[in-house]
Design a protein around this motif. Structure first.
Motif, PDB file in Angstrom:
ATOM      1  N   ASP A 141     -15.322   0.233  -0.442  1.00  7.86           N
ATOM      2  CA  ASP A 141     -15.936   0.034   0.871  1.00  7.86           C
ATOM      3  C   ASP A 141     -15.165   0.865   1.889  1.00  7.86           C
ATOM      4  OD1 ASP A 141     -17.112  -0.843   3.232  1.00  7.86           O
ATOM      5  OD2 ASP A 141     -17.308  -2.901   2.517  1.00  7.86           O
ATOM      6  N   THR A 142     -15.832   1.872   2.445  1.00  4.76           N
ATOM      7  CA  THR A 142     -15.213   2.736   3.452  1.00  4.76           C
ATOM      8  C   THR A 142     -15.573   2.310   4.873  1.00  4.76           C
ATOM      9  OG1 THR A 142     -17.062   4.292   3.314  1.00  4.76           O
ATOM     10  CG2 THR A 142     -15.157   4.718   1.891  1.00  4.76           C
ATOM     11  N   PHE A 143     -16.280   1.210   5.007  1.00  7.02           N
ATOM     12  CA  PHE A 143     -16.609   0.596   6.296  1.00  7.02           C
ATOM     13  C   PHE A 143     -17.405   1.517   7.227  1.00  7.02           C
ATOM     14  CE2 PHE A 143     -12.725  -1.699   4.920  1.00  7.02           C
ATOM     15  CZ  PHE A 143     -13.288  -2.948   4.773  1.00  7.02           C
ATOM     16  N   GLN A 144     -18.230   2.391   6.623  1.00 11.29           N
ATOM     17  CA  GLN A 144     -19.147   3.145   7.474  1.00 11.29           C
ATOM     18  C   GLN A 144     -20.087   2.184   8.201  1.00 11.29           C
ATOM     19  OE1 GLN A 144     -18.804   6.395   8.074  1.00 11.29           O
ATOM     20  NE2 GLN A 144     -17.026   6.301   6.697  1.00 11.29           N
ATOM     21  N   LEU A 145     -20.363   1.078   7.522  1.00 14.66           N
ATOM     22  CA  LEU A 145     -21.115  -0.018   8.117  1.00 14.66           C
ATOM     23  C   LEU A 145     -20.448  -1.303   7.660  1.00 14.66           C
ATOM     24  CD1 LEU A 145     -23.655  -1.025   9.684  1.00 14.66           C
ATOM     25  CD2 LEU A 145     -24.827  -1.099   7.473  1.00 14.66           C
ATOM     26  N   PHE A 146     -20.098  -2.174   8.611  1.00 15.05           N
ATOM     27  CA  PHE A 146     -19.460  -3.439   8.250  1.00 15.05           C
ATOM     28  C   PHE A 146     -20.530  -4.397   7.735  1.00 15.05           C
ATOM     29  CE2 PHE A 146     -17.554  -7.611   8.954  1.00 15.05           C
ATOM     30  CZ  PHE A 146     -16.276  -7.412   8.438  1.00 15.05           C
ATOM     31  N   ASN A 147     -20.502  -4.633   6.442  1.00 21.88           N
ATOM     32  CA  ASN A 147     -21.529  -5.450   5.781  1.00 21.88           C
ATOM     33  C   ASN A 147     -21.114  -6.920   5.809  1.00 21.88           C
ATOM     34  OD1 ASN A 147     -23.396  -6.680   4.092  1.00 21.88           O
ATOM     35  ND2 ASN A 147     -23.448  -4.957   2.654  1.00 21.88           N
TER      36      ASN A 147
ATOM     37  N   ALA B 109     -12.272  -5.533  15.270  1.00 19.30           N
ATOM     38  CA  ALA B 109     -13.226  -4.567  15.820  1.00 19.30           C
ATOM     39  C   ALA B 109     -13.699  -3.603  14.731  1.00 19.30           C
ATOM     40  CB  ALA B 109     -12.586  -3.793  16.973  1.00 19.30           C
ATOM     41  N   PRO B 110     -14.816  -3.908  14.042  1.00 15.37           N
ATOM     42  CA  PRO B 110     -15.390  -2.935  13.095  1.00 15.37           C
ATOM     43  C   PRO B 110     -15.931  -1.709  13.841  1.00 15.37           C
ATOM     44  CG  PRO B 110     -16.233  -5.157  12.713  1.00 15.37           C
ATOM     45  CD  PRO B 110     -15.553  -5.175  14.040  1.00 15.37           C
ATOM     46  N   ALA B 111     -15.736  -0.545  13.256  1.00 13.79           N
ATOM     47  CA  ALA B 111     -16.254   0.709  13.792  1.00 13.79           C
ATOM     48  C   ALA B 111     -16.624   1.591  12.612  1.00 13.79           C
ATOM     49  CB  ALA B 111     -15.208   1.388  14.676  1.00 13.79           C
ATOM     50  N   PRO B 112     -17.470   2.600  12.820  1.00 17.64           N
ATOM     51  CA  PRO B 112     -17.851   3.469  11.692  1.00 17.64           C
ATOM     52  C   PRO B 112     -16.624   4.095  11.017  1.00 17.64           C
ATOM     53  CG  PRO B 112     -19.292   3.853  13.554  1.00 17.64           C
ATOM     54  CD  PRO B 112     -18.199   2.951  14.055  1.00 17.64           C
ATOM     55  N   GLY B 113     -16.412   3.753   9.754  1.00 18.59           N
ATOM     56  CA  GLY B 113     -15.319   4.336   8.995  1.00 18.59           C
ATOM     57  C   GLY B 113     -14.014   3.567   9.039  1.00 18.59           C
ATOM     58  N   LYS B 114     -13.977   2.411   9.703  1.00 16.47           N
ATOM     59  CA  LYS B 114     -12.722   1.659   9.768  1.00 16.47           C
ATOM     60  C   LYS B 114     -12.973   0.260  10.336  1.00 16.47           C
ATOM     61  CE  LYS B 114     -11.466   3.376  14.381  1.00 16.47           C
ATOM     62  NZ  LYS B 114     -10.448   4.079  15.188  1.00 16.47           N
ATOM     63  N   VAL B 115     -11.960  -0.582  10.173  1.00 10.51           N
ATOM     64  CA  VAL B 115     -11.912  -1.875  10.847  1.00 10.51           C
ATOM     65  C   VAL B 115     -10.547  -1.976  11.523  1.00 10.51           C
ATOM     66  CG1 VAL B 115     -11.923  -4.387  10.600  1.00 10.51           C
ATOM     67  CG2 VAL B 115     -13.449  -2.995   9.191  1.00 10.51           C
ATOM     68  N   GLU B 116     -10.537  -2.316  12.805  1.00 10.98           N
ATOM     69  CA  GLU B 116      -9.279  -2.490  13.527  1.00 10.98           C
ATOM     70  C   GLU B 116      -9.011  -3.971  13.754  1.00 10.98           C
ATOM     71  OE1 GLU B 116      -9.117  -0.288  17.158  1.00 10.98           O
ATOM     72  OE2 GLU B 116      -8.820   1.639  16.146  1.00 10.98           O
ATOM     73  N   ILE B 117      -7.745  -4.352  13.583  1.00 12.43           N
ATOM     74  CA  ILE B 117      -7.305  -5.703  13.927  1.00 12.43           C
ATOM     75  C   ILE B 117      -6.289  -5.559  15.062  1.00 12.43           C
ATOM     76  CG2 ILE B 117      -6.196  -7.817  13.158  1.00 12.43           C
ATOM     77  CD1 ILE B 117      -7.145  -7.207  10.337  1.00 12.43           C
ATOM     78  N   LYS B 118      -6.622  -6.117  16.217  1.00 15.07           N
ATOM     79  CA  LYS B 118      -5.773  -6.002  17.392  1.00 15.07           C
ATOM     80  C   LYS B 118      -4.833  -7.197  17.480  1.00 15.07           C
ATOM     81  CE  LYS B 118      -9.548  -3.582  19.727  1.00 15.07           C
ATOM     82  NZ  LYS B 118     -10.514  -3.621  20.848  1.00 15.07           N
TER      83      LYS B 118
ATOM     84  N   THR C 135      -3.832  -2.536  13.904  1.00 15.74           N
ATOM     85  CA  THR C 135      -3.885  -2.271  12.467  1.00 15.74           C
ATOM     86  C   THR C 135      -5.239  -1.640  12.137  1.00 15.74           C
ATOM     87  OG1 THR C 135      -2.364  -4.037  11.846  1.00 15.74           O
ATOM     88  CG2 THR C 135      -3.979  -3.369  10.193  1.00 15.74           C
ATOM     89  N   VAL C 136      -5.206  -0.577  11.342  1.00 16.70           N
ATOM     90  CA  VAL C 136      -6.427   0.128  10.951  1.00 16.70           C
ATOM     91  C   VAL C 136      -6.617  -0.004   9.440  1.00 16.70           C
ATOM     92  CG1 VAL C 136      -7.629   2.347  10.841  1.00 16.70           C
ATOM     93  CG2 VAL C 136      -6.209   1.786  12.837  1.00 16.70           C
ATOM     94  N   ILE C 137      -7.760  -0.546   9.050  1.00 13.76           N
ATOM     95  CA  ILE C 137      -8.135  -0.631   7.628  1.00 13.76           C
ATOM     96  C   ILE C 137      -9.152   0.486   7.374  1.00 13.76           C
ATOM     97  CG2 ILE C 137      -9.037  -2.096   5.805  1.00 13.76           C
ATOM     98  CD1 ILE C 137      -8.502  -4.480   7.773  1.00 13.76           C
ATOM     99  N   ASP C 138      -8.746   1.462   6.586  1.00 14.95           N
ATOM    100  CA  ASP C 138      -9.580   2.630   6.334  1.00 14.95           C
ATOM    101  C   ASP C 138     -10.585   2.383   5.218  1.00 14.95           C
ATOM    102  OD1 ASP C 138     -10.019   5.660   6.661  1.00 14.95           O
ATOM    103  OD2 ASP C 138      -9.557   5.500   4.521  1.00 14.95           O
TER     104      ASP C 138
END
Length: 236
Positions: free
Chosen positions: A45-51, A74-83, A226-229
């Motif tokens: 899962d590359t998180f292009q879309l958060f399913n 914060a899901p975004a195209p290509g990643k998920v950020e945890i603030k 934190t960035v989850i790629d």
């Protein structure tokens, strides 16, 4: 005679080259080929879309000094950020809806620069301290990881390992292999620790979070998230 000598030399060279190639493959993968073949093909899962059929964002949960909150993810195209919020000590968490008992699990993560907090990549099932296999990364420039297995209400295995890099500056690969006979931890393809034994007695969810433990001192404001790629998993 000379022709036979040349053929023998060529045959010997091919054998030596094959052995070196196999050893190189084993070193790069962190495990022999026969062990790698125990796993099914990876789901990546590359998180292009958060399913949201595959992933759940924790809405609100007390953990450590603060809460895991959905608004911190914060899901975004290509990643998920945890603030991380150092003032309220709040963080966030994502977890799979599916559960796994055995398999290979890998996440590509750049941690927050937030001393006093950690990023966890782990497998978990309730109740607490009974079914959990952790990689916990300290969210600071001079960092380390804490590897822990909880079983039967207590710590079954644990070790600290200093990181030779700054996990807040770039992406790195963190992996857990859970087998009936062994559990392994790898970072950037390098085997860090392996414990013999069966440490998975029921299916567990795969989780990633960033949070402020009560046993760490908050030293300053978080300067990055934190960035989850990407995340990948294979069943055994």
């Amino acid at each position: 005679m000379k022709k036979k000598w040349l053929l023998a030399s060529l045959f010997l060279f091919m054998i030596v080259f094959s052995v070196i190639l196999l050893l190189s493959l084993k070193e790069r993968t962190g495990m022999p080929k026969t062990e790698r073949e125990k796993f099914t093909p990876s789901t990546v899962d590359t998180f292009q879309l958060f399913n949201r059929e595959d992933w759940e964002i924790r809405e609100k949960f007390k953990l450590g000094r603060g809460y895991l909150l959905a608004r911190q993810v914060a899901p975004a195209p290509g990643k998920v950020e945890i603030k991380l919020n150092s003032r309220t000590a709040d963080g966030g968490e994502i977890r799979t809806r599916e559960s796994f008992q055995y398999g290979q699990f890998e996440a590509v993560i750049q941690t927050a620069d937030a001393p006093g907090s950690i990023t966890g990549f782990f497998l978990y099932a309730p109740p607490d301290l009974h079914h959990e296999i952790d990689i916990e990364i300290f969210n600071e420039r001079k960092s380390k990881v804490l590897l822990t297995i909880y079983q039967n209400g207590k710590v079954a295995k644990q070790m600290e390992h200093p990181l030779p890099f700054d996990p807040t500056k770039e992406l790195h690969h963190y992996r857990i292999d859970v087998l009936p006979e062994e559990t392994r931890f790898l970072i950037d393809g390098e085997l860090i620790q392996a414990w013999k034994g069966n440490f998975s007695s029921k299916p567990m969810q795969l989780m990633i979070n960033s949070w402020y433990p009560s046993w760490l001192e908050i030293k300053r404001d978080a300067s990055s998230a934190t960035v989850i790629d990407q995340v990948s998993f294979s069943r055994q």
